[in-house]
Design a protein around this motif. Structure first.
Motif, PDB file in Angstrom:
ATOM      1  N   VAL A   1       3.791   0.566  13.758  1.00  0.00           N
ATOM      2  CA  VAL A   1       2.840   0.737  12.675  1.00  0.00           C
ATOM      3  C   VAL A   1       2.968   2.129  12.058  1.00  0.00           C
ATOM      4  CG1 VAL A   1       0.380   0.734  12.100  1.00  0.00           C
ATOM      5  CG2 VAL A   1       1.275  -0.917  13.709  1.00  0.00           C
TER       6      VAL A   1
ATOM      7  N   LEU B   1       4.944   1.912   8.795  1.00  0.00           N
ATOM      8  CA  LEU B   1       4.646   0.736   7.993  1.00  0.00           C
ATOM      9  C   LEU B   1       3.489   1.035   7.045  1.00  0.00           C
ATOM     10  CD1 LEU B   1       5.175  -2.286   7.446  1.00  0.00           C
ATOM     11  CD2 LEU B   1       3.474  -2.786   9.211  1.00  0.00           C
TER      12      LEU B   1
ATOM     13  N   ILE C   1       0.953  -0.716   4.479  1.00  0.00           N
ATOM     14  CA  ILE C   1       0.399  -2.025   4.132  1.00  0.00           C
ATOM     15  C   ILE C   1      -0.539  -1.849   2.947  1.00  0.00           C
ATOM     16  CG2 ILE C   1      -0.962  -3.986   4.919  1.00  0.00           C
ATOM     17  CD1 ILE C   1      -0.087  -3.236   7.787  1.00  0.00           C
ATOM     18  N   MET C   2      -0.316  -2.630   1.895  1.00  0.00           N
ATOM     19  CA  MET C   2      -1.144  -2.574   0.691  1.00  0.00           C
ATOM     20  C   MET C   2      -1.666  -3.968   0.375  1.00  0.00           C
ATOM     21  SD  MET C   2       0.982  -0.496  -2.122  1.00  0.00           S
ATOM     22  CE  MET C   2       2.337   0.500  -1.600  1.00  0.00           C
ATOM     23  N   THR C   3      -2.839  -4.007  -0.222  1.00  0.00           N
ATOM     24  CA  THR C   3      -3.320  -5.252  -0.807  1.00  0.00           C
ATOM     25  C   THR C   3      -3.515  -5.009  -2.299  1.00  0.00           C
ATOM     26  OG1 THR C   3      -5.643  -4.736  -0.392  1.00  0.00           O
ATOM     27  CG2 THR C   3      -4.477  -5.985   1.299  1.00  0.00           C
TER      28      THR C   3
ATOM     29  N   HIS D   1       9.224   4.650   4.727  1.00  0.00           N
ATOM     30  CA  HIS D   1       8.455   3.650   5.457  1.00  0.00           C
ATOM     31  C   HIS D   1       8.828   2.238   4.996  1.00  0.00           C
ATOM     32  CE1 HIS D   1       6.123   7.185   6.338  1.00  0.00           C
ATOM     33  NE2 HIS D   1       5.298   6.507   7.109  1.00  0.00           N
ATOM     34  N   GLU D   2       8.651   1.301   5.892  1.00  0.00           N
ATOM     35  CA  GLU D   2       8.706  -0.102   5.515  1.00  0.00           C
ATOM     36  C   GLU D   2       7.371  -0.421   4.853  1.00  0.00           C
ATOM     37  OE1 GLU D   2      11.296  -2.260   6.006  1.00  0.00           O
ATOM     38  OE2 GLU D   2      12.416  -0.532   6.714  1.00  0.00           O
ATOM     39  N   TRP D   3       7.326  -1.479   4.037  1.00  0.00           N
ATOM     40  CA  TRP D   3       6.068  -1.790   3.377  1.00  0.00           C
ATOM     41  C   TRP D   3       5.841  -3.284   3.274  1.00  0.00           C
ATOM     42  CZ3 TRP D   3       6.830  -4.230  -1.368  1.00  0.00           C
ATOM     43  CH2 TRP D   3       8.066  -4.025  -1.982  1.00  0.00           C
ATOM     44  N   VAL D   4       4.566  -3.619   3.258  1.00  0.00           N
ATOM     45  CA  VAL D   4       4.126  -4.997   3.077  1.00  0.00           C
ATOM     46  C   VAL D   4       3.057  -4.971   2.001  1.00  0.00           C
ATOM     47  CG1 VAL D   4       2.927  -6.955   4.133  1.00  0.00           C
ATOM     48  CG2 VAL D   4       4.565  -5.617   5.482  1.00  0.00           C
ATOM     49  N   ILE D   5       3.197  -5.853   1.021  1.00  0.00           N
ATOM     50  CA  ILE D   5       2.186  -5.974  -0.032  1.00  0.00           C
ATOM     51  C   ILE D   5       1.656  -7.398   0.009  1.00  0.00           C
ATOM     52  CG2 ILE D   5       1.692  -5.886  -2.494  1.00  0.00           C
ATOM     53  CD1 ILE D   5       3.990  -3.858  -2.755  1.00  0.00           C
ATOM     54  N   ALA D   6       0.354  -7.500   0.140  1.00  0.00           N
ATOM     55  CA  ALA D   6      -0.302  -8.800   0.146  1.00  0.00           C
ATOM     56  C   ALA D   6      -1.349  -8.812  -0.955  1.00  0.00           C
ATOM     57  CB  ALA D   6      -0.965  -9.041   1.504  1.00  0.00           C
TER      58      ALA D   6
END
Length: 70
Positions: A1, A4, A6-8, A40-45
């Protein structure tokens, strides 16, 4: 983490006043975060409220964003 991000995100639906401007503002904010945490790695939800398989100003902007940061 630790590496990482993380975005919404919520993109306005069709018919919203100034939808393109709001989309561009949101993507600009997201770009700022991604560039600040470039390693960083990223995740967008979230709710994009657009069919990304079509062409159009909103879909094109989101697809350009994806292409730049994938």
């Amino acid at each position: 983490v630790n590496d990482l991000l993380i975005m919404t995100a919520y993109f306005q639906c069709t018919g919203t006043t100034d939808r393109l401007i709001k989309c561009q503002d949101l993507l600009s904010d997201m770009c700022s975060w991604l560039e600040q945490y470039i390693n960083h790695e990223w995740v967008i939800a979230g709710d994009f409220n657009v069919d990304l398989n079509t062409t159009g100003s909103i879909a094109d902007k989101i697809n350009e964003f994806y292409t730049k940061y994938k």
